[in-house]
Design a protein around this motif. Structure first.
Motif, mmCIF file in Angstrom:
data_model
loop_
_atom_site.group_PDB
_atom_site.id
_atom_site.type_symbol
_atom_site.label_atom_id
_atom_site.label_comp_id
_atom_site.label_asym_id
_atom_site.label_seq_id
_atom_site.Cartn_x
_atom_site.Cartn_y
_atom_site.Cartn_z
ATOM 1 N N GLN A 149 0.847 -1.246 -0.107
ATOM 2 C CA GLN A 149 -0.164 0.072 -0.267
ATOM 3 C C GLN A 149 0.952 1.344 -0.129
ATOM 4 O O GLN A 149 0.414 2.309 -0.658
ATOM 5 C CB GLN A 149 -0.942 0.014 1.135
ATOM 6 C CG GLN A 149 -1.928 -1.133 0.935
ATOM 7 C CD GLN A 149 -2.864 -0.955 2.355
ATOM 8 O OE1 GLN A 149 -2.529 -0.287 3.375
ATOM 9 N NE2 GLN A 149 -3.889 -1.598 2.370
ATOM 10 N N SER A 150 1.866 1.303 0.846
ATOM 11 C CA SER A 150 2.767 2.438 0.976
ATOM 12 C C SER A 150 3.237 2.773 -0.716
ATOM 13 O O SER A 150 3.651 3.807 -1.129
ATOM 14 C CB SER A 150 3.792 2.552 1.831
ATOM 15 O OG SER A 150 4.893 1.345 1.472
ATOM 16 N N TRP A 190 2.206 1.328 -3.418
ATOM 17 C CA TRP A 190 1.028 1.825 -4.342
ATOM 18 C C TRP A 190 0.891 3.532 -4.294
ATOM 19 O O TRP A 190 0.681 3.992 -5.110
ATOM 20 C CB TRP A 190 -0.072 1.090 -4.105
ATOM 21 C CG TRP A 190 -1.270 1.375 -5.016
ATOM 22 C CD1 TRP A 190 -2.319 2.246 -4.729
ATOM 23 C CD2 TRP A 190 -1.234 1.324 -6.327
ATOM 24 N NE1 TRP A 190 -3.206 2.230 -5.686
ATOM 25 C CE2 TRP A 190 -2.522 1.799 -6.780
ATOM 26 C CE3 TRP A 190 -0.496 0.388 -7.234
ATOM 27 C CZ2 TRP A 190 -2.912 1.680 -7.979
ATOM 28 C CZ3 TRP A 190 -0.828 0.584 -8.681
ATOM 29 C CH2 TRP A 190 -2.183 1.055 -9.254
ATOM 30 N N ARG A 191 0.515 3.945 -2.847
ATOM 31 C CA ARG A 191 0.251 5.417 -2.774
ATOM 32 C C ARG A 191 1.361 6.245 -3.499
ATOM 33 O O ARG A 191 1.046 7.025 -3.790
ATOM 34 C CB ARG A 191 -0.035 5.527 -1.046
ATOM 35 C CG ARG A 191 -1.387 4.790 -0.601
ATOM 36 C CD ARG A 191 -1.613 5.269 0.773
ATOM 37 N NE ARG A 191 -2.567 4.294 1.307
ATOM 38 C CZ ARG A 191 -2.803 3.800 2.387
ATOM 39 N NH1 ARG A 191 -1.716 3.748 3.226
ATOM 40 N NH2 ARG A 191 -3.878 3.186 2.637
ATOM 41 N N SER A 246 0.748 8.840 -6.168
ATOM 42 C CA SER A 246 1.030 10.147 -5.971
ATOM 43 C C SER A 246 1.915 10.875 -7.292
ATOM 44 O O SER A 246 2.033 11.977 -7.563
ATOM 45 C CB SER A 246 1.401 10.621 -4.876
ATOM 46 O OG SER A 246 2.683 9.868 -4.581
#
Length: 146
Positions: A112-113, A115-116, A120
């Motif tokens: 998730q980190s 992917w974020r 961004s």
């Protein structure tokens, strides 16, 4: 008359009965006495055998009870050991499942980190500012798409 001395019906060597009947009576008395003694011996032996049989029955029942108690104790010990083994196995399996869950959660957080970060970087910039006033939050967000 005395049962032990039925054949002895003479006094001082003189038979009180007829001389011919005296030996016959003595023989008959001896037979009756032998028969009576045999009955008494057989009865005594029968009583002794019955008593021995009662004692043997009691002893066998005691042995059976003791054996049953030992069997139940062994079964109880075996059951306790089995339950202990099952509990330990359950704890180990739960620990393994928890460890796998935590590893998967950690991996999901890493994914998730990344992917974020990737989202961004590829979608645009998110700019904003926020202020906390009294009991509410004011939020201004600007999204720039490139």
């Amino acid at each position: 008359m005395d049962t032990q001395n039925v054949g002895k019906t003479h006094t001082g060597g003189i038979c009180l009965m007829d001389n011919e009947q005296c030996p016959k009576l003595e023989k008959a008395a001896i037979k009756i006495q032998a028969w009576w003694r045999g009955n008494m011996v057989r009865r005594t032996l029968l009583h002794a055998a019955l008593r021995a049989w009662v004692i043997q029955c009691w002893w066998r029942s005691m042995q059976a009870k003791t054996l049953e108690q030992r069997r139940r104790l062994a079964l109880r010990v075996y059951t306790c050991q089995e339950w202990a083994v099952v509990k330990v196995q359950a704890q180990v399996r739960m620990w393994q499942a928890r460890r796998r869950f935590l590893q998967a959660r950690q991996a999901a957080c890493v994914i998730q980190s990344y992917w974020r970060w990737h989202a961004s970087q590829t979608r645009g910039l998110i700019r904003g500012c926020y202020e906390v006033r009294a009991s509410r939050l004011e939020l201004d967000i600007e999204i720039l798409m490139t």
